[in-house]
Structures are given as C-alpha cells and as structure tokens.
Design an enzyme around this catalytic site. Structure first.
Site, short mmCIF file in Angstrom:
data_model
loop_
_atom_site.label_atom_id
_atom_site.label_comp_id
_atom_site.label_asym_id
_atom_site.label_seq_id
_atom_site.Cartn_x
_atom_site.Cartn_y
_atom_site.Cartn_z
N ARG A 1 -6.92 14.52 -60.89
CA ARG A 1 -8.03 15.48 -60.92
C ARG A 1 -7.75 16.73 -61.76
NH1 ARG A 1 -10.84 15.71 -55.06
NH2 ARG A 1 -12.71 15.69 -56.32
N PRO A 2 -7.44 16.55 -63.06
CA PRO A 2 -7.20 17.73 -63.90
C PRO A 2 -8.48 18.55 -64.11
CG PRO A 2 -7.27 15.74 -65.24
CD PRO A 2 -7.36 15.30 -63.80
N ILE A 3 -8.34 19.78 -64.63
CA ILE A 3 -9.52 20.62 -64.86
C ILE A 3 -9.65 20.98 -66.35
CG2 ILE A 3 -9.45 21.53 -62.51
CD1 ILE A 3 -8.50 24.22 -63.67
N ASP A 4 -9.03 20.15 -67.19
CA ASP A 4 -9.02 20.45 -68.64
C ASP A 4 -10.43 20.58 -69.23
OD1 ASP A 4 -8.70 17.53 -67.94
OD2 ASP A 4 -9.29 17.32 -70.03
N GLN A 5 -11.38 19.81 -68.73
CA GLN A 5 -12.73 19.85 -69.32
C GLN A 5 -13.42 21.19 -69.03
OE1 GLN A 5 -13.90 17.30 -71.44
NE2 GLN A 5 -11.71 17.00 -71.16
N ARG B 1 -11.97 21.18 -53.62
CA ARG B 1 -12.12 21.10 -55.07
C ARG B 1 -13.16 22.10 -55.58
NH1 ARG B 1 -9.68 19.04 -59.64
NH2 ARG B 1 -11.22 18.29 -61.13
N ARG C 1 -14.91 17.10 -43.04
CA ARG C 1 -15.21 17.87 -44.26
C ARG C 1 -16.54 17.48 -44.85
NH1 ARG C 1 -11.07 17.74 -48.89
NH2 ARG C 1 -12.90 18.76 -49.72
N ASP D 1 -17.64 7.51 -54.44
CA ASP D 1 -17.58 8.00 -53.05
C ASP D 1 -18.06 6.96 -52.04
OD1 ASP D 1 -16.67 10.35 -54.12
OD2 ASP D 1 -18.59 11.40 -53.96
N CYS E 1 -9.37 16.34 -51.94
CA CYS E 1 -8.66 15.13 -51.50
C CYS E 1 -7.74 14.62 -52.59
CB CYS E 1 -9.68 14.05 -51.12
SG CYS E 1 -10.58 14.37 -49.60
N ILE F 1 -12.84 5.48 -61.52
CA ILE F 1 -12.88 6.95 -61.60
C ILE F 1 -11.56 7.58 -61.12
CG2 ILE F 1 -14.18 9.04 -60.95
CD1 ILE F 1 -16.02 7.11 -62.36
N LYS G 1 -23.47 17.44 -49.42
CA LYS G 1 -22.24 18.26 -49.54
C LYS G 1 -22.01 18.65 -50.99
CE LYS G 1 -17.87 16.32 -49.79
NZ LYS G 1 -17.07 16.85 -50.91
N ASN G 2 -22.04 17.67 -51.90
CA ASN G 2 -21.63 17.97 -53.27
C ASN G 2 -22.67 18.76 -54.05
OD1 ASN G 2 -19.16 16.90 -52.75
ND2 ASN G 2 -19.55 14.92 -53.72
N1 EPU Z 1 -11.53 14.50 -65.06
C1 EPU Z 1 -10.64 14.89 -66.03
N2 EPU Z 1 -10.68 16.19 -66.46
C2 EPU Z 1 -11.55 17.09 -65.94
C3 EPU Z 1 -12.45 16.69 -64.94
C4 EPU Z 1 -12.42 15.37 -64.52
O1 EPU Z 1 -9.84 14.10 -66.52
O2 EPU Z 1 -11.51 18.26 -66.37
C5 EPU Z 1 -11.52 13.10 -64.58
C6 EPU Z 1 -11.08 13.02 -63.11
O3 EPU Z 1 -9.68 12.95 -62.98
C7 EPU Z 1 -11.79 11.77 -62.65
C8 EPU Z 1 -13.08 11.77 -63.45
O4 EPU Z 1 -12.84 12.62 -64.57
O5 EPU Z 1 -11.04 10.66 -63.03
C9 EPU Z 1 -14.31 12.25 -62.70
O6 EPU Z 1 -14.07 13.52 -62.14
P1 EPU Z 1 -15.25 14.53 -61.83
O7 EPU Z 1 -14.93 15.83 -62.47
O8 EPU Z 1 -16.55 13.89 -62.14
O9 EPU Z 1 -15.14 14.70 -60.26
P2 EPU Z 1 -15.13 16.03 -59.42
O10 EPU Z 1 -16.11 16.99 -59.95
O11 EPU Z 1 -13.74 16.49 -59.19
C10 EPU Z 1 -17.04 15.27 -57.81
C11 EPU Z 1 -17.20 15.15 -56.32
C12 EPU Z 1 -16.36 13.98 -55.83
C13 EPU Z 1 -16.82 12.72 -56.54
C14 EPU Z 1 -16.78 12.90 -58.07
C15 EPU Z 1 -17.34 11.72 -58.83
C16 EPU Z 1 -17.54 17.43 -55.66
C17 EPU Z 1 -17.02 18.64 -54.99
N3 EPU Z 1 -16.73 16.38 -55.71
O12 EPU Z 1 -15.65 15.50 -58.03
O13 EPU Z 1 -16.62 13.87 -54.45
O14 EPU Z 1 -15.99 11.65 -56.18
O15 EPU Z 1 -17.50 14.08 -58.43
O16 EPU Z 1 -18.64 11.49 -58.46
O17 EPU Z 1 -18.68 17.40 -56.13
C18 EPU Z 1 -16.16 13.29 -52.22
O18 EPU Z 1 -17.24 13.82 -51.91
O19 EPU Z 1 -15.49 12.59 -51.42
C19 EPU Z 1 -15.64 13.49 -53.57
C20 EPU Z 1 -14.38 13.27 -53.90
#
Ligand code: EPU
Length: 419
Positions: free
Chosen positions: A121-125, A92, A396, A304, A116, A326, A22-23
């Site tokens: 889950r901010p997007i600042d990065q 997401r 999902r 996960d 979820c 995480i 999926k991811n």
């Molecule tokens: N984070 C920030 N700022 C950002 C991005 C992330 O603070 O700009 C923090 C998040 O809040 C979190 C950590 O960094 O605490 C990791 O977040 P990451 O960005 O790695 O996660 P993601 O890209 O939102 C993906 C998977 C998730 C999986 C995580 C970690 C997808 C679509 N989602 O999420 O999958 O848990 O990586 O491996 O690829 C799932 O499949 O159930 C799922 C939630």
C-alpha cells in the site's frame, strides 16, 4: 481484546438495513475541513474508523456534533496541528487529512497512514499529485513534510486507478489555482459521492464515474448537507451471508447497481436472489456451482468482497479460483478458514478453493477487516461454536453487526476478554 462468538447453522430471516459507506465517509470527513460553514453529513456509519476521524477533527480544533448516524462539522476555529501517529496510524484514510491540510494551509506534516496489512500500500501516486501541483515533499523515515507556496492545477495521469490517490487529488485540487485534469482516475461510487459533496460545497468538478476528472479550482468552499451513499461492501457481505444461511433475508437500503459484479457471479453460481430497486431478498439454495473471480477496480469485482465470497466458495461443488490482482497479501484469512474445514490452497495471487467441504466451528483469528468478515460468515454457516479473536478489525467496517445479525436470528455475542 474483542472477540465475537457465534453458534452457527442458524437460518437467518428478516431485514438487515445497510448503513452509510465506510469508504465514502472516511473521505468526506477529512474533505469537510475545506468548507467555511457547517457541513451536515447524514447516513454516517457508526463504526470505529469514524470514531478515529472524529477524534482527529477534534484534535485539529474542529467542532464536531455527532448524533446517531449524523455529523455536523464546523472548522472555523481549526488549527494546522501535526496529527499524532496514534491517530494517523489507525487507518489508511488518515492521509486524506494530508491533502485537506495541504490544500488549506500549504503545509502539512504527517506519518505514513495505517490500515489493514493486506499489501504494501504505497502512497507514491498521492505524492506524485502533490508534486504536479507544485508542492515539495520531504520524506524522513515514515514522516512526510509537504510544503507549497501555491498549488497550481496540472494534468496528472495516475499509474493505476488508485482510490486513495484519486480522493487526494480531488481534495487538494478543488481549491488550487486553475484547472486540474486527472486521467486514469478511480471510478468507485465512493469517489462520485465525494465529488457530489465537494460540488455541493461550491467546487467545480466534472467527470464523476469516469476515468477522467476535470477540476476547475475555486477560491473558497462553503457548507452543505450531504447524505452518504449506502455501503456496497457491507451490503455485499450480507448478500453472501444470505446465500449461506438466508431464508427470505432482505438486505435493505442499498444500491444494487453498486454490487452488480457480485450479484452476476452469484447468479452464475446458482444463487436465489430477488433484486429490487433498493433491496435484495436472498434465500439459501443447494448445489452451488464453482466459479472463478478476478478482483478489479470498479465496476469490476471488488477486492473488498473477495474474502467474504471465499466463505461461500467453500460451499460450491468443484474447484473455484480467485485471482486477487489488487493486494498481494489478501489471503491471511485462508489458513483460519482451513482450520474450520475448508480446503483452500494459495499460490501467489491465486487461491484454489476445493468444495464443497463442511465447516466446523473452532477458534480463529481475524487478521484484517474483510478477512474477519469472511470468518464470521463461515462461523455463521458452520456446525457449532466459532470464536473469532481480534474482532476489532471487523468492527472497523461493519456497524452494529451483532444487533443486525441477532435481529435476523443469529446467535452472536461480542465480548471483551484479556489479551
Ligand atoms: N497503489 C500504489 N500506489 C499508490 C496507491 C495505490 O501502488 O500510491 C496500489 C496499491 O498498493 C494497491 C492498488 O494500487 O495495489 C489499489 O490501491 P488503492 O489506492 O485503490 O486503495 P486504497 O485507496 O488504499 C481503498 C479502500 C480499500 C479498498 C481499495 C480498493 C479506503 C479507505 N480504502 O484503499 O478498502 O480495498 O480502495 O478498492 O477507501 C476495506 O474497506 O477493507 C479496504 C481495504
């Protein structure tokens, strides 16, 4: 509302074939619109998140031909339209379109992505990446407007190895001008899969699987054929299930290296696993030992697979501890599991599982995808009937879940009922 009903405590034998990740797929699909020719994706999982992304492509005027587990995508007639919140709010990964539209058109407007509710889950990065490449970002409430005259390569150190920010950085920089270097990048196999596909389309990205990625921008990307890697989280979930109720249960079409952090922990508990090159055969054992886990980025223990493992930890003798590093809100499954007979307490990021306690079927509520999977595993191991409400979360991320489990002897039904 979708519900899943299971009658537990049935032994499961046979083979479960794992689908595409999926991811990976949710990143590959938005990246496809960068290509000028047909892109054929195979081993695409048949899950509802993919349905939403295909609808999004169609909304953008992209041609999508979907057959069983394959997609042919051609974006030659696409337009840069604002993706409605009904679509972007569903998952997401919709924000990967923010990057591909920005890379292609230098202008994008999009709402904060869905996904979820397992943390803030901010997007600042991701926004930091856009700004480093020369874009301007305007935020009004949860609406983001991003513009650039041109995108120029830069050196970006991520504050944390975010999967989403690494995907976005790759998508936005591969057709930017000059060289981009991303340090502290995520090393997940799904990132390497995206790099493989982009390179097959003509991108020039080096460093897959390491925390430093170097992208030499190219002017155009073409088409390609790409086979999505197996879903390590689906695989891990069923391996855990095999430890609960398996009798020669074979989890097939997987890359066992991708779930080594899980299988190492299962060996520590005393599980009976036979690991082969592309499958794992699992048998239920008695007298599992309690263990401790801490979730980390790859190759550490995957967040996960934290919730699914908690179902098994209820069947270990003694006290197990989980440290969820995480996501701050990934224990919503715990009160539901306690209703089934588990004895788990949560204090901030730490869950303490006091085992072993018998599990009894009852009505529970799925609150998120992997939390729902945890309840399903518990239900399959419990005495009696478990009814899981809000099962759409599970669908999902797990393709043909009822069929795959029923083929191995599970008593499982998915029903649609009035809310
Ligand atoms: N984070 C920030 N700022 C950002 C991005 C992330 O603070 O700009 C923090 C998040 O809040 C979190 C950590 O960094 O605490 C990791 O977040 P990451 O960005 O790695 O996660 P993601 O890209 O939102 C993906 C998977 C998730 C999986 C995580 C970690 C997808 C679509 N989602 O999420 O999958 O848990 O990586 O491996 O690829 C799932 O499949 O159930 C799922 C939630």
């Amino acid at each position: 509302m979708k519900i899943i009903e299971v009658i537990g405590n049935q032994t499961l034998s046979g083979q479960i074939r794992i689908g595409g990740a999926k991811n990976s797929a949710v990143a590959l699909i938005p990246a496809c619109i960068l290509g000028s020719d047909d892109i054929t994706l195979t081993n695409v999982p048949d899950i509802t998140d993919i349905d939403v992304l295909c609808k999004t492509l169609e909304y953008l005027g992209v041609s999508v031909k979907r057959a069983s587990q394959s997609l042919v995508i051609n974006s030659s007639n696409m337009e840069n339209r604002n993706i409605p919140q009904e679509l972007s709010g569903k998952l997401r990964a919709s924000y990967y379109f923010m990057s591909s539209l920005l890379a292609k058109y230098k202008h994008v407007e999009m709402h904060f992505p869905g996904g979820c509710s397992i943390g803030s889950r901010p997007i600042d990065q991701t926004l930091k990446v856009y700004k480093a490449l020369g874009a301007t970002v305007k935020e009004e409430g949860d609406l983001f407007t991003i513009d650039a005259n041109e995108l120029i390569g830069s050196h970006i150190e991520l504050d944390m190895p975010s999967v989403g920010a690494t995907v976005n950085a790759l998508i936005v920089s591969c057709i930017a001008k000059g060289e981009t270097i991303i340090t502290n990048a995520a090393k997940e196999p799904e990132i390497s899969d995206l790099i493989d596909m982009l390179n097959s389309m003509g991108a020039n990205i080096k460093g897959a699987g390491t925390s430093t990625l170097t992208i030499d921008g190219v002017e155009v990307l073409g088409g390609c054929c790409h086979n999505v890697i197996p879903d390590r989280i689906e695989a891990g979930t069923y391996v855990i299930l095999g430890c609960l109720v398996g009798n020669y249960l074979t989890i097939d079409n997987i890359n066992p290296d991708h779930i080594k952090s899980l299988t190492d922990k299962l060996y520590e508990m005393g599980c009976d696993l036979e690991i082969n090159s592309d499958n794992i055969v699992v048998n239920k054992s008695e007298n599992y030992k309690s263990i401790n886990i801490e979730t980390k980025g790859y190759p550490g223990y995957a967040t996960d697979l934290q919730q699914p493992l908690v179902a098994l930890l209820t069947q270990c003798n003694g006290v197990s501890k989980v440290n969820e590093t995480i996501y701050e809100n990934r224990y919503m499954n715990v009160p539901e599991l306690n209703k089934m007979g588990a004895n788990i307490t949560v204090d901030g990021r730490i869950a303490t599982i006091n085992g072993k306690t018998p599990l009894k079927g009852c009505e529970v509520n799925a609150t998120d995808l992997r939390g729902g999977a945890c309840l399903l595993l518990a239900g399959l191991a419990a005495e009696g009937k478990t009814t899981i409400k809000n099962a759409h979360y599970i669908l999902r991320g797990y393709e043909e879940i009822a069929e795959k489990l029923a083929n191995c002897g599970a008593k499982i039904t998915i029903l649609e009922v009035a809310d």
